[in-house]
Design a protein around this motif. Structure first.
Motif, mmCIF file in Angstrom:
data_model
loop_
_atom_site.group_PDB
_atom_site.id
_atom_site.type_symbol
_atom_site.label_atom_id
_atom_site.label_comp_id
_atom_site.label_asym_id
_atom_site.label_seq_id
_atom_site.Cartn_x
_atom_site.Cartn_y
_atom_site.Cartn_z
ATOM 1 N N ASN A 262 0.824 -1.212 0.000
ATOM 2 C CA ASN A 262 0.000 0.000 0.000
ATOM 3 C C ASN A 262 0.858 1.261 0.000
ATOM 4 O O ASN A 262 0.509 2.265 -0.634
ATOM 5 N N ALA A 263 1.975 1.194 0.707
ATOM 6 C CA ALA A 263 2.884 2.342 0.744
ATOM 7 C C ALA A 263 3.421 2.643 -0.651
ATOM 8 O O ALA A 263 3.490 3.807 -1.070
ATOM 9 N N GLU A 264 3.783 1.605 -1.379
ATOM 10 C CA GLU A 264 4.301 1.802 -2.733
ATOM 11 C C GLU A 264 3.232 2.387 -3.651
ATOM 12 O O GLU A 264 3.525 3.214 -4.521
ATOM 13 N N THR A 265 1.991 1.955 -3.453
ATOM 14 C CA THR A 265 0.885 2.511 -4.246
ATOM 15 C C THR A 265 0.749 4.007 -3.997
ATOM 16 O O THR A 265 0.607 4.803 -4.935
ATOM 17 N N LEU A 266 0.795 4.403 -2.733
ATOM 18 C CA LEU A 266 0.672 5.819 -2.393
ATOM 19 C C LEU A 266 1.856 6.629 -2.926
ATOM 20 O O LEU A 266 1.686 7.753 -3.416
ATOM 21 N N LYS A 267 3.041 6.054 -2.843
ATOM 22 C CA LYS A 267 4.219 6.747 -3.386
ATOM 23 C C LYS A 267 4.062 6.996 -4.882
ATOM 24 O O LYS A 267 4.352 8.092 -5.384
ATOM 25 N N ASN A 268 3.605 5.977 -5.586
ATOM 26 C CA ASN A 268 3.442 6.115 -7.035
ATOM 27 C C ASN A 268 2.361 7.135 -7.382
ATOM 28 O O ASN A 268 2.507 7.895 -8.345
ATOM 29 N N GLN A 269 1.289 7.153 -6.586
ATOM 30 C CA GLN A 269 0.231 8.145 -6.831
ATOM 31 C C GLN A 269 0.772 9.562 -6.670
ATOM 32 O O GLN A 269 0.471 10.451 -7.469
ATOM 33 N N PHE A 270 1.558 9.772 -5.629
ATOM 34 C CA PHE A 270 2.120 11.102 -5.393
ATOM 35 C C PHE A 270 3.088 11.479 -6.514
ATOM 36 O O PHE A 270 3.016 12.588 -7.073
ATOM 37 N N LYS A 271 3.980 10.561 -6.850
ATOM 38 C CA LYS A 271 4.975 10.852 -7.891
ATOM 39 C C LYS A 271 4.312 11.132 -9.237
ATOM 40 O O LYS A 271 4.667 12.090 -9.929
ATOM 41 N N ASP A 272 3.363 10.279 -9.607
ATOM 42 C CA ASP A 272 2.719 10.432 -10.911
ATOM 43 C C ASP A 272 1.951 11.746 -11.016
ATOM 44 O O ASP A 272 1.882 12.352 -12.089
ATOM 45 N N ALA A 273 1.384 12.172 -9.900
ATOM 46 C CA ALA A 273 0.611 13.418 -9.922
ATOM 47 C C ALA A 273 1.515 14.644 -9.844
ATOM 48 O O ALA A 273 1.464 15.521 -10.715
ATOM 49 N N TYR A 274 2.357 14.699 -8.826
ATOM 50 C CA TYR A 274 3.044 15.950 -8.505
ATOM 51 C C TYR A 274 4.458 16.074 -9.066
ATOM 52 O O TYR A 274 4.956 17.194 -9.220
ATOM 53 N N LEU A 275 5.092 14.955 -9.352
ATOM 54 C CA LEU A 275 6.466 15.038 -9.856
ATOM 55 C C LEU A 275 6.533 14.897 -11.371
ATOM 56 O O LEU A 275 7.594 15.063 -11.963
ATOM 57 N N LYS A 276 5.392 14.603 -11.998
ATOM 58 C CA LYS A 276 5.367 14.442 -13.454
ATOM 59 C C LYS A 276 4.484 15.484 -14.140
ATOM 60 O O LYS A 276 4.196 15.365 -15.328
ATOM 61 N N HIS A 277 4.036 16.482 -13.382
ATOM 62 C CA HIS A 277 3.230 17.556 -13.959
ATOM 63 C C HIS A 277 3.801 18.897 -13.515
ATOM 64 O O HIS A 277 4.319 19.026 -12.408
ATOM 65 N N ASP A 278 3.688 19.879 -14.385
ATOM 66 C CA ASP A 278 4.375 21.150 -14.164
ATOM 67 C C ASP A 278 3.628 22.123 -13.265
ATOM 68 O O ASP A 278 4.228 23.021 -12.694
ATOM 69 N N ASN A 279 2.297 21.985 -13.189
ATOM 70 C CA ASN A 279 1.547 22.923 -12.353
ATOM 71 C C ASN A 279 0.530 22.183 -11.503
ATOM 72 O O ASN A 279 0.226 21.011 -11.740
ATOM 73 N N LEU A 280 0.008 22.878 -10.507
ATOM 74 C CA LEU A 280 -0.851 22.234 -9.520
ATOM 75 C C LEU A 280 -2.189 21.807 -10.115
ATOM 76 O O LEU A 280 -2.762 20.798 -9.695
ATOM 77 N N ALA A 281 -2.696 22.543 -11.096
ATOM 78 C CA ALA A 281 -3.961 22.157 -11.727
ATOM 79 C C ALA A 281 -3.820 20.816 -12.437
ATOM 80 O O ALA A 281 -4.653 19.911 -12.261
ATOM 81 N N ASP A 282 -2.770 20.664 -13.232
ATOM 82 C CA ASP A 282 -2.559 19.405 -13.958
ATOM 83 C C ASP A 282 -2.308 18.251 -12.994
ATOM 84 O O ASP A 282 -2.779 17.127 -13.208
ATOM 85 N N ALA A 283 -1.566 18.534 -11.925
ATOM 86 C CA ALA A 283 -1.270 17.490 -10.938
ATOM 87 C C ALA A 283 -2.542 17.019 -10.237
ATOM 88 O O ALA A 283 -2.769 15.813 -10.064
ATOM 89 N N THR A 284 -3.381 17.975 -9.851
ATOM 90 C CA THR A 284 -4.617 17.627 -9.148
ATOM 91 C C THR A 284 -5.580 16.893 -10.069
ATOM 92 O O THR A 284 -6.256 15.940 -9.654
ATOM 93 N N ARG A 285 -5.652 17.330 -11.325
ATOM 94 C CA ARG A 285 -6.504 16.626 -12.291
ATOM 95 C C ARG A 285 -6.055 15.173 -12.428
ATOM 96 O O ARG A 285 -6.882 14.248 -12.431
ATOM 97 N N HIS A 286 -4.748 14.969 -12.548
ATOM 98 C CA HIS A 286 -4.237 13.601 -12.686
ATOM 99 C C HIS A 286 -4.612 12.756 -11.472
ATOM 100 O O HIS A 286 -5.063 11.608 -11.616
ATOM 101 N N LEU A 287 -4.435 13.313 -10.283
ATOM 102 C CA LEU A 287 -4.711 12.556 -9.065
ATOM 103 C C LEU A 287 -6.196 12.215 -8.951
ATOM 104 O O LEU A 287 -6.567 11.059 -8.690
ATOM 105 N N ALA A 288 -7.062 13.203 -9.150
ATOM 106 C CA ALA A 288 -8.502 12.954 -9.050
ATOM 107 C C ALA A 288 -8.962 11.980 -10.130
ATOM 108 O O ALA A 288 -9.819 11.119 -9.889
#
Length: 400
Positions: A190-216
């Motif tokens: 589960n920890a690895e799943t959460l890490k990947n969710q964070f990385k994919d959203a916030y470390l692979k997108h340039d702005n907060l709107a795109d990151a939040t859209r990806h996560l949601a």
């Protein structure tokens, strides 16, 4: 102690205004359009159908397609975006700030409530389509409210300066937050799943709107959720006449003040400004103030004549941002929306707006209080059972 449901009125968590609204008290009925029962949606559909400008569907779908172009989109979400082109499609909307890594749990509850309602509506009214919308508050500038999340009693904060609309904010610096969070998570599945969710959203997108859209989208895309960033020039074009009236006539101020007089016995959630619009740039979101015939931008030396500010509105509507009073109107102008789902505080300020909507001749949506959930541990449940306490007992107000 099994899973149980407690009414909002008996929870002790809601204001007098919310309790009176939920009890459909007579003196509040002029402040909303229809109470949110499944049967009342029939009238809401017919009214919105007659009132909504269907030409807005073209720009809405075009903008959504561009916003989704770079992310993996479920078949159901794609289908819902396409469905917005046709006149028998309506939306149910919730909105929320761009809290880091979703922030409080009720972010999830709001979206789940929205998705569930669209399913109920489709079952009741199969001739229509119903699309769940998450309206991202990308133009909000209250960065201190969204720049952290809590995990295991620890606050993980994104230390960054921000003065403009948060959706445009660069995600630079979130790798440091991730490193600290990853250490706390450990290395379970589960920890690895959460890490990947964070990385994919916030470390692979340039702005907060795109990151939040990806996560949601990663959380709710399979349920057909459509995520909208309304900080967009094309979406704001249909809103120009309403923004113009606000600049020239201050319509919202007059209408909302009249309503707040009716709410004197309650705590007023928001008070209107004379002009309920902001001027925005990438690193600025400041109030527009009318003084001595000039439109001045608060905390700056920028000012416009009436002719200049109206010309700017026509050429660059994206530079005008609605505040808490005007944002609901913007939403209802551009969306074929039937209902807004929010927390008690949100519904309280929506109840101040009905007369304003009537004045500008836009259909007022049905207001639904989101679901609320309390999660209890097995240990807590056993302790309550041992004490022979029900959930209602635990929520009841205790004598001193």
């Amino acid at each position: 102690m099994p899973t149980d449901c407690i009414s909002y009125q008996n929870s002790g968590y809601f204001s007098l205004l919310m309790n009176d609204y939920l009890d459909q008290k007579n003196d509040l009925q002029s402040l909303y359009n229809r109470f949110p029962t499944i049967e009342n949606f029939e009238g809401q559909i017919l009214e919105k159908q007659a009132n909504y400008d269907n030409s807005n569907r073209v720009s809405l779908v075009s903008v959504l397609q561009k916003q989704y172009a770079a992310i993996e989109t479920s078949h159901l979400t794609q289908q819902n975006i396409e469905a917005l082109k046709v006149t028998n499609t309506f939306t149910v909307t919730t909105g929320h700030q761009l809290n880091l890594f979703t922030g409080p749990l009720y972010f999830l509850y709001k979206i789940i409530s929205t998705i569930n309602l669209t399913k109920e509506l489709k079952a009741k009214y199969p001739a229509y389509n119903f699309v769940p919308i998450y309206w991202m508050a990308t133009e909000d500038h209250d960065f201190e409210e969204i720049n952290y999340f809590n995990f295991k009693g620890r606050k993980f904060r994104w230390n960054k300066e921000s003065t403009g609309p948060v959706g445009r904010l660069s995600t630079e610096g979130l790798s440091e937050v991730f490193e600290l969070y990853a250490q706390e998570l450990g290395s379970s599945t589960n920890a690895e799943t959460l890490k990947n969710q964070f990385k994919d959203a916030y470390l692979k997108h340039d702005n907060l709107a795109d990151a939040t859209r990806h996560l949601a989208n990663s959380l709710f895309g399979t349920y057909g959720l459509v995520i909208l960033d309304a900080d967009n020039a094309d979406l704001k074009r249909p809103f120009i006449p309403f923004a113009k009236e606000e600049l020239l006539q201050q319509t919202s101020h007059k209408a909302v003040l009249e309503t707040t007089e009716k709410l004197k016995k309650y705590n007023i959630q928001v008070n209107p400004r004379e002009i309920n619009l902001f001027y925005i740039e990438d690193k600025m979101r400041e109030r527009i103030i009318l003084e001595e015939g000039k439109y001045k931008i608060n905390n700056t030396k920028i000012e416009f004549s009436e002719e200049e500010i109206l010309a700017l509105l026509e050429s660059n509507p994206e530079m005008f941002s609605p505040n808490v009073i005007m944002r609901p109107l913007y939403q209802e102008v551009i969306l074929p929306n039937l209902s807004y789902i929010g927390g008690g505080g949100e519904i309280a300020y929506w109840l101040e707006l009905k007369s304003f909507f009537d004045t500008v001749k836009v259909t007022f949506p049905m207001l639904l209080v989101r679901n609320s959930v309390l999660l209890a541990t097995e240990k807590q449940i056993k302790k309550a059972d041992k004490l022979e306490l029900t959930w209602s007992d635990l929520f009841s107000k205790q004598a001193d």
